[in-house]
Design a protein around this motif. Structure first.
Motif, PDB file in Angstrom:
ATOM      1  N   THR A  43      11.235  -2.630   2.018  1.00 30.38           N
ATOM      2  CA  THR A  43       9.903  -2.766   1.414  1.00 30.38           C
ATOM      3  C   THR A  43       9.780  -1.895   0.173  1.00 30.38           C
ATOM      4  O   THR A  43       9.179  -2.298  -0.824  1.00 30.38           O
ATOM      5  CB  THR A  43       8.799  -2.404   2.420  1.00 30.38           C
ATOM      6  OG1 THR A  43       9.055  -1.109   2.994  1.00 30.38           O
ATOM      7  CG2 THR A  43       8.707  -3.429   3.532  1.00 30.38           C
ATOM      8  N   GLU A  50       4.651  -0.020   3.192  1.00 26.53           N
ATOM      9  CA  GLU A  50       5.317   0.299   4.450  1.00 26.53           C
ATOM     10  C   GLU A  50       4.294   0.329   5.576  1.00 26.53           C
ATOM     11  O   GLU A  50       3.178   0.827   5.410  1.00 26.53           O
ATOM     12  CB  GLU A  50       6.000   1.668   4.334  1.00 26.53           C
ATOM     13  CG  GLU A  50       6.659   2.147   5.617  1.00 26.53           C
ATOM     14  CD  GLU A  50       7.253   3.527   5.467  1.00 26.53           C
ATOM     15  OE1 GLU A  50       7.476   4.201   6.507  1.00 26.53           O
ATOM     16  OE2 GLU A  50       7.489   3.957   4.314  1.00 26.53           O
ATOM     17  N   SER A  51       4.659  -0.221   6.716  1.00 25.30           N
ATOM     18  CA  SER A  51       3.756  -0.250   7.862  1.00 25.30           C
ATOM     19  C   SER A  51       3.947   0.999   8.721  1.00 25.30           C
ATOM     20  O   SER A  51       5.074   1.435   8.954  1.00 25.30           O
ATOM     21  CB  SER A  51       4.007  -1.488   8.721  1.00 25.30           C
ATOM     22  OG  SER A  51       3.194  -1.475   9.876  1.00 25.30           O
ATOM     23  N   PHE A  53       2.751   1.024  11.825  1.00 24.89           N
ATOM     24  CA  PHE A  53       2.710   0.574  13.214  1.00 24.89           C
ATOM     25  C   PHE A  53       4.036   0.892  13.913  1.00 24.89           C
ATOM     26  O   PHE A  53       5.103   0.831  13.280  1.00 24.89           O
ATOM     27  CB  PHE A  53       2.474  -0.930  13.279  1.00 24.89           C
ATOM     28  CG  PHE A  53       1.040  -1.345  13.122  1.00 24.89           C
ATOM     29  CD1 PHE A  53       0.018  -0.415  13.100  1.00 24.89           C
ATOM     30  CD2 PHE A  53       0.712  -2.691  13.010  1.00 24.89           C
ATOM     31  CE1 PHE A  53      -1.313  -0.809  12.949  1.00 24.89           C
ATOM     32  CE2 PHE A  53      -0.602  -3.096  12.862  1.00 24.89           C
ATOM     33  CZ  PHE A  53      -1.619  -2.151  12.840  1.00 24.89           C
ATOM     34  N   ASP A 148       4.617 -13.060  14.511  1.00 25.18           N
ATOM     35  CA  ASP A 148       3.864 -12.725  13.297  1.00 25.18           C
ATOM     36  C   ASP A 148       2.914 -13.846  12.888  1.00 25.18           C
ATOM     37  O   ASP A 148       1.857 -13.590  12.302  1.00 25.18           O
ATOM     38  CB  ASP A 148       4.831 -12.402  12.154  1.00 25.18           C
ATOM     39  CG  ASP A 148       5.389 -10.994  12.257  1.00 25.18           C
ATOM     40  OD1 ASP A 148       4.774 -10.176  12.969  1.00 25.18           O
ATOM     41  OD2 ASP A 148       6.416 -10.706  11.626  1.00 25.18           O
ATOM     42  N   ARG A 164      -7.214   0.053   7.298  1.00 20.88           N
ATOM     43  CA  ARG A 164      -5.878   0.623   7.491  1.00 20.88           C
ATOM     44  C   ARG A 164      -5.075  -0.206   8.502  1.00 20.88           C
ATOM     45  O   ARG A 164      -3.897  -0.493   8.276  1.00 20.88           O
ATOM     46  CB  ARG A 164      -5.996   2.072   7.969  1.00 20.88           C
ATOM     47  CG  ARG A 164      -4.657   2.744   8.245  1.00 20.88           C
ATOM     48  CD  ARG A 164      -4.856   4.200   8.678  1.00 20.88           C
ATOM     49  NE  ARG A 164      -3.596   4.818   9.054  1.00 20.88           N
ATOM     50  CZ  ARG A 164      -2.731   5.329   8.197  1.00 20.88           C
ATOM     51  NH1 ARG A 164      -3.000   5.297   6.901  1.00 20.88           N
ATOM     52  NH2 ARG A 164      -1.605   5.883   8.614  1.00 20.88           N
ATOM     53  N   GLU A 165      -5.700  -0.579   9.593  1.00 13.78           N
ATOM     54  CA  GLU A 165      -5.017  -1.385  10.603  1.00 13.78           C
ATOM     55  C   GLU A 165      -4.643  -2.753  10.044  1.00 13.78           C
ATOM     56  O   GLU A 165      -3.538  -3.261  10.296  1.00 13.78           O
ATOM     57  CB  GLU A 165      -5.910  -1.530  11.837  1.00 13.78           C
ATOM     58  CG  GLU A 165      -6.090  -0.239  12.620  1.00 13.78           C
ATOM     59  CD  GLU A 165      -7.159  -0.350  13.693  1.00 13.78           C
ATOM     60  OE1 GLU A 165      -7.046   0.341  14.721  1.00 13.78           O
ATOM     61  OE2 GLU A 165      -8.121  -1.138  13.490  1.00 13.78           O
ATOM     62  N   ASN A 168      -1.672  -2.305   7.725  1.00 17.80           N
ATOM     63  CA  ASN A 168      -0.432  -2.068   8.462  1.00 17.80           C
ATOM     64  C   ASN A 168       0.105  -3.347   9.091  1.00 17.80           C
ATOM     65  O   ASN A 168       1.322  -3.557   9.155  1.00 17.80           O
ATOM     66  CB  ASN A 168      -0.657  -1.010   9.551  1.00 17.80           C
ATOM     67  CG  ASN A 168      -0.600   0.406   9.007  1.00 17.80           C
ATOM     68  OD1 ASN A 168       0.217   0.717   8.147  1.00 17.80           O
ATOM     69  ND2 ASN A 168      -1.480   1.270   9.489  1.00 17.80           N
ATOM     70  N   ALA A 169      -0.799  -4.201   9.565  1.00 16.28           N
ATOM     71  CA  ALA A 169      -0.376  -5.467  10.155  1.00 16.28           C
ATOM     72  C   ALA A 169       0.263  -6.363   9.094  1.00 16.28           C
ATOM     73  O   ALA A 169       1.333  -6.953   9.312  1.00 16.28           O
ATOM     74  CB  ALA A 169      -1.562  -6.168  10.801  1.00 16.28           C
ATOM     75  N   ALA A 171       1.590  -5.413   6.285  1.00 14.06           N
ATOM     76  CA  ALA A 171       2.838  -4.786   5.843  1.00 14.06           C
ATOM     77  C   ALA A 171       3.961  -5.033   6.831  1.00 14.06           C
ATOM     78  O   ALA A 171       5.106  -5.279   6.433  1.00 14.06           O
ATOM     79  CB  ALA A 171       2.624  -3.289   5.644  1.00 14.06           C
ATOM     80  N   ARG A 172       3.673  -4.985   8.126  1.00 15.23           N
ATOM     81  CA  ARG A 172       4.723  -5.211   9.120  1.00 15.23           C
ATOM     82  C   ARG A 172       5.220  -6.646   9.079  1.00 15.23           C
ATOM     83  O   ARG A 172       6.420  -6.902   9.232  1.00 15.23           O
ATOM     84  CB  ARG A 172       4.191  -4.859  10.516  1.00 15.23           C
ATOM     85  CG  ARG A 172       5.181  -5.133  11.663  1.00 15.23           C
ATOM     86  CD  ARG A 172       6.570  -4.517  11.441  1.00 15.23           C
ATOM     87  NE  ARG A 172       6.533  -3.119  11.105  1.00 15.23           N
ATOM     88  CZ  ARG A 172       6.390  -2.140  12.005  1.00 15.23           C
ATOM     89  NH1 ARG A 172       6.255  -2.428  13.281  1.00 15.23           N
ATOM     90  NH2 ARG A 172       6.391  -0.875  11.614  1.00 15.23           N
ATOM     91  N   GLU A 175       7.493  -6.859   6.187  1.00 19.32           N
ATOM     92  CA  GLU A 175       8.712  -6.108   6.496  1.00 19.32           C
ATOM     93  C   GLU A 175       9.664  -6.940   7.348  1.00 19.32           C
ATOM     94  O   GLU A 175      10.870  -7.010   7.079  1.00 19.32           O
ATOM     95  CB  GLU A 175       8.304  -4.827   7.227  1.00 19.32           C
ATOM     96  CG  GLU A 175       9.410  -3.863   7.558  1.00 19.32           C
ATOM     97  CD  GLU A 175       8.864  -2.643   8.272  1.00 19.32           C
ATOM     98  OE1 GLU A 175       9.358  -2.344   9.371  1.00 19.32           O
ATOM     99  OE2 GLU A 175       7.945  -1.981   7.736  1.00 19.32           O
TER     100      GLU A 175
END
Length: 260
Positions: A43, A50-51, A53, A148, A164-165, A168-169, A171-172, A175
């Motif tokens: 990433t 970047e995640s 999680f 996903d 933020r959550e 992160n989701a 981003a994951r 990724e």
């Protein structure tokens, strides 16, 4: 993680202690998230977030199965290979972002052999090792992709997520997709590299083994197509390079930025 780093650095002077005879990292030097670095690495390389999680079991397995399909075959069983496993040897990993189809052949011939048949055997071994790994990785990649898709749909309906959550989701998901594409690119490049080596061997040391290598290489191409790690019609991040550009004999190719 700090404990594992300390143990690895302490072990460096004793080069033989790092890997088993099969090239795997010794169990005492492993951690559950040994390959977690692969997500942040790819990433960062392509300008994605970047995640934070934690990894799911499937995401962790995805990274574990991806690593040997990304690590160059000639990097295995080197004194620094355990550092590569942990993503700590930046000086070696940096070269993985470029591609030269001649590198595999150069490394193969750099290790002298009494019989030229040894080179054919080595080439066959590396191709077969990759072929065995493609199916299990593709299966887990599909599981993660399906997960996903459900996660993406859930983002539209879960109302109590903070920014933020949500970030992160997203981003994951990016990724996970990038790792699958990274493996696809690596596998395509390996077919070029293996073909380059085979062409050299046919000239330098003709052998009936060449036909066996060619069959195994064609099988690898078929397995990559079946795996479908990059969706048909996708533009990125590396599909254009994977299907055409880096042909044997070309200069080093630096992978392009992600295109969406």
């Amino acid at each position: 993680m700090k404990l594992h780093k300390t143990r690895i650095l302490f072990c460096l002077p004793l080069i033989g202690c790092l890997n088993t005879d099969l090239g795997r990292v010794r169990p005492t030097l492993r951690s559950d998230d040994i390959h977690r670095w692969m997500g942040p690495a790819v990433t960062e390389r392509y300008g994605e977030a970047e995640s934070a999680f934690p990894l799911t079991d499937e995401e962790r397995t995805l990274r574990d199965l991806a690593y040997p399909l990304i690590e160059p075959p000639y990097e295995r069983q080197r004194w620094y290979s355990v550092l590569n496993e942990y993503g700590l040897s930046g000086m070696f990993l940096q070269s993985w972002w470029t591609y030269d189809p001649a590198d595999y052949t150069a490394n193969m011939f750099a290790d002298p052999a009494r019989s030229t048949e040894t080179y054919y055997a080595r080439l066959l071994r590396d191709i077969r090792n990759d072929n065995v790994r493609i199916g299990p990785f593709a299966m887990v990649a599909r599981q993660v992709s399906d997960m996903d898709v459900r996660r993406d749909k859930s983002l539209r309906y879960v109302s109590n997520l903070n920014p933020r959550e949500h970030g992160n989701a997203v981003a994951r998901m990016a990724e996970n997709s990038l790792i699958a594409r990274w493996v696809h690119q690596s596998l395509m490049e390996r077919t070029y590299a293996y073909n380059f080596a085979l062409e050299k061997l046919v000239i330098v040391a003709p052998s009936p083994k060449a036909a066996e290598v060619e069959r195994e290489l064609n099988h690898m191409r078929a397995l990559i197509a079946q795996a479908a790690l990059v969706p048909r019609g996708s533009n990125g991040p590396w599909l254009a390079k994977a299907v055409g550009a880096p042909q044997p004999g070309n200069a080093k190719v630096t992978r392009p930025l992600v295109t969406k």
